[in-house]
Write a protein that holds these residues in place. Structure first.
Motif, PDB file in Angstrom:
ATOM      1  N   THR A   1     -54.193  23.845 -61.370  1.00 11.27           N
ATOM      2  CA  THR A   1     -53.977  24.009 -62.818  1.00 11.27           C
ATOM      3  C   THR A   1     -52.571  24.483 -63.153  1.00 11.27           C
ATOM      4  O   THR A   1     -52.049  24.169 -64.207  1.00 11.27           O
ATOM      5  N   SER A   2     -51.957  25.274 -62.246  1.00 15.63           N
ATOM      6  CA  SER A   2     -50.589  25.733 -62.519  1.00 15.63           C
ATOM      7  C   SER A   2     -49.784  25.809 -61.231  1.00 15.63           C
ATOM      8  O   SER A   2     -50.334  25.887 -60.125  1.00 15.63           O
ATOM      9  N   VAL A   3     -48.463  25.769 -61.406  1.00 17.77           N
ATOM     10  CA  VAL A   3     -47.532  25.984 -60.303  1.00 17.77           C
ATOM     11  C   VAL A   3     -46.855  27.324 -60.569  1.00 17.77           C
ATOM     12  O   VAL A   3     -46.240  27.515 -61.610  1.00 17.77           O
ATOM     13  N   LYS A   4     -47.019  28.258 -59.631  1.00 18.50           N
ATOM     14  CA  LYS A   4     -46.340  29.549 -59.776  1.00 18.50           C
ATOM     15  C   LYS A   4     -45.047  29.499 -58.984  1.00 18.50           C
ATOM     16  O   LYS A   4     -45.023  29.015 -57.845  1.00 18.50           O
ATOM     17  N   LEU A   5     -43.969  30.006 -59.593  1.00 16.84           N
ATOM     18  CA  LEU A   5     -42.660  30.015 -58.923  1.00 16.84           C
ATOM     19  C   LEU A   5     -42.056  31.404 -59.028  1.00 16.84           C
ATOM     20  O   LEU A   5     -42.334  32.142 -59.974  1.00 16.84           O
ATOM     21  N   ALA A   6     -41.210  31.754 -58.057  1.00 17.49           N
ATOM     22  CA  ALA A   6     -40.555  33.063 -58.100  1.00 17.49           C
ATOM     23  C   ALA A   6     -39.258  33.040 -57.322  1.00 17.49           C
ATOM     24  O   ALA A   6     -39.077  32.227 -56.408  1.00 17.49           O
ATOM     25  N   ILE A   7     -38.372  33.941 -57.711  1.00 20.23           N
ATOM     26  CA  ILE A   7     -37.165  34.234 -56.941  1.00 20.23           C
ATOM     27  C   ILE A   7     -37.411  35.590 -56.278  1.00 20.23           C
ATOM     28  O   ILE A   7     -37.797  36.556 -56.944  1.00 20.23           O
ATOM     29  N   LEU A   8     -37.240  35.627 -54.948  1.00 23.85           N
ATOM     30  CA  LEU A   8     -37.533  36.844 -54.199  1.00 23.85           C
ATOM     31  C   LEU A   8     -36.348  37.241 -53.326  1.00 23.85           C
ATOM     32  O   LEU A   8     -35.544  36.397 -52.918  1.00 23.85           O
ATOM     33  N   THR A   9     -36.278  38.540 -53.024  1.00 20.03           N
ATOM     34  CA  THR A   9     -35.278  39.025 -52.070  1.00 20.03           C
ATOM     35  C   THR A   9     -35.756  38.739 -50.658  1.00 20.03           C
ATOM     36  O   THR A   9     -36.931  38.396 -50.437  1.00 20.03           O
ATOM     37  N   ALA A  10     -34.883  38.948 -49.687  1.00 17.57           N
ATOM     38  CA  ALA A  10     -35.238  38.754 -48.282  1.00 17.57           C
ATOM     39  C   ALA A  10     -36.255  39.791 -47.806  1.00 17.57           C
ATOM     40  O   ALA A  10     -36.859  39.641 -46.743  1.00 17.57           O
ATOM     41  N   GLU A  11     -36.457  40.852 -48.597  1.00 16.28           N
ATOM     42  CA  GLU A  11     -37.475  41.857 -48.261  1.00 16.28           C
ATOM     43  C   GLU A  11     -38.827  41.540 -48.903  1.00 16.28           C
ATOM     44  O   GLU A  11     -39.790  42.276 -48.707  1.00 16.28           O
ATOM     45  N   GLY A  12     -38.876  40.473 -49.712  1.00 17.90           N
ATOM     46  CA  GLY A  12     -40.145  40.082 -50.321  1.00 17.90           C
ATOM     47  C   GLY A  12     -40.395  40.689 -51.684  1.00 17.90           C
ATOM     48  O   GLY A  12     -41.518  40.670 -52.181  1.00 17.90           O
ATOM     49  N   ASP A  13     -39.361  41.251 -52.304  1.00 17.78           N
ATOM     50  CA  ASP A  13     -39.529  41.775 -53.662  1.00 17.78           C
ATOM     51  C   ASP A  13     -39.339  40.639 -54.664  1.00 17.78           C
ATOM     52  O   ASP A  13     -38.362  39.883 -54.579  1.00 17.78           O
ATOM     53  N   ILE A  14     -40.276  40.531 -55.618  1.00 22.10           N
ATOM     54  CA  ILE A  14     -40.184  39.491 -56.641  1.00 22.10           C
ATOM     55  C   ILE A  14     -39.188  39.942 -57.704  1.00 22.10           C
ATOM     56  O   ILE A  14     -39.338  41.008 -58.293  1.00 22.10           O
ATOM     57  N   GLN A  15     -38.168  39.130 -57.950  1.00 22.44           N
ATOM     58  CA  GLN A  15     -37.179  39.478 -58.978  1.00 22.44           C
ATOM     59  C   GLN A  15     -37.455  38.757 -60.293  1.00 22.44           C
ATOM     60  O   GLN A  15     -37.273  39.326 -61.358  1.00 22.44           O
TER      61      GLN A  15
END
Length: 322
Positions: free
Chosen positions: A13-27
């Motif tokens: 139903t949806s595509v989730k997208l994110a920009i993350l740091t190399a430590e896995g924090d979602i920005q």
């Protein structure tokens, strides 16, 4: 300055997208609807357009990123970067996902099955506490799973490693969509719990709100069943006990085979929380090898809907570091 990652979690139903740091924090994170019309031909172009739009928005370029990770339903050919058999996306032929995205975005992309990728997310930044041995079981409309053993995702000889939902827990039981009978999915998914309720309601003679609702022809959901069980509705308590029995049995097989540090339970049904898990743990203890009973722990997932995007970043991170 460590470069960043893009995580993509492709759903029906949806595509989730994110920009993350190399430590896995979602920005940053956002989502777009999955347009499955015209045999799903809009899905990949929509993803590409959305990434381009957001890179523009945040004044970023391909040079700011190390890689893109993606979890997709269906059978993923990790070498070729293609996805096949994703019927809920209306994809009827193998889709050259990697080739299209790399060509348009200019960042290397790594793709794996969505349940595997969610498992990586829970292992890295969730309930798995970054242990090397974690099994993730997701209880949604079906039952999915991902196995991380000694730090590696288990794919098996043909990509079917981790099909936890299709372990037989009740020989000759309910028909499963896979063609077998008695799969874990038929008794522990959201639809499976409802099936159990309907089956037991037929034989149940006592006083029960759940039985009244079923006999009255009203719609029931797994959430209703768990809520009624928490209020001590006798039939609902019986149904949850049966679901917990099958889950505990399946978890004992996983534990006896792999002895992971954690078996992490997520997905919609896991919203029943510790109420369900306490009962699963009791049956797990009954069926597990003594050392496994002591050392393998059953936990609730911690990342919720973010498991897929976090795991996608981790997939890219680990593939690049190989």
């Amino acid at each position: 300055m460590y470069k960043k990652f893009i995580g993509i979690d492709l759903g029906g139903t949806s595509v989730k997208l994110a920009i993350l740091t190399a430590e896995g924090d979602i920005q940053q994170k956002w989502s777009i609807p999955t347009n499955i019309s015209d045999e799903g031909t809009h899905i990949v172009p929509d993803i590409i357009a959305s990434i381009k739009h957001h890179l523009n928005l945040y004044q970023m370029t391909a040079d700011d990123f190390q890689g893109i990770g993606m979890g997709s339903p269906g059978a993923v050919d990790r070498e070729a970067g293609t996805v096949d058999g994703a019927f809920n996306l209306n994809w009827k032929t193998p889709q050259p996902v990697r080739e299209a995205i790399e060509r348009e975005i200019g960042i290397p992309i790594y793709i794996d099955n969505d349940a595997n990728v969610a498992a990586l997310g829970e292992k890295w930044r969730g309930a798995g506490a970054d242990d090397r041995d974690v099994v993730f079981v997701t209880l949604g409309t079906g039952v999915g799973g991902g196995i991380i053993a000694e730090g590696n995702l288990i794919h098996g000889t043909a990509g079917s490693g981790g099909e936890i939902g299709h372990m037989t827990v009740e020989p000759g039981g309910f028909d499963c969509t896979c063609g077998k009978k008695g799969c874990l999915e038929t008794v522990a998914s959201a639809t499976g719990v409802v099936k159990l309720a309907r089956k037991h309601a037929e034989e149940y003679a006592g006083n029960s709100q759940l039985k009244f609702i079923i006999d009255d022809g009203q719609e029931i959901t797994s959430k209703m069943i768990f809520d009624l069980a928490k209020e001590d509705d006798e039939l609902a308590v019986l149904v949850v006990d049966r679901a917990a029995y099958y889950l505990g049995l399946a978890c004992s097989h996983i534990g006896n085979l792999l002895n992971p540090a954690y078996i992490v339970i997520g997905g919609g049904v896991s919203a029943a929380g510790e109420y369900l898990l306490e009962q699963v743990r009791t049956y797990f203890a009954d069926f597990s090898f003594p050392n496994v009973k002591k050392t393998t722990h059953i936990k609730l997932a911690a990342l919720g809907n973010d498991a897929g995007i976090v795991g996608a970043a981790y997939l890219a991170l680990t593939e690049i570091s190989k």
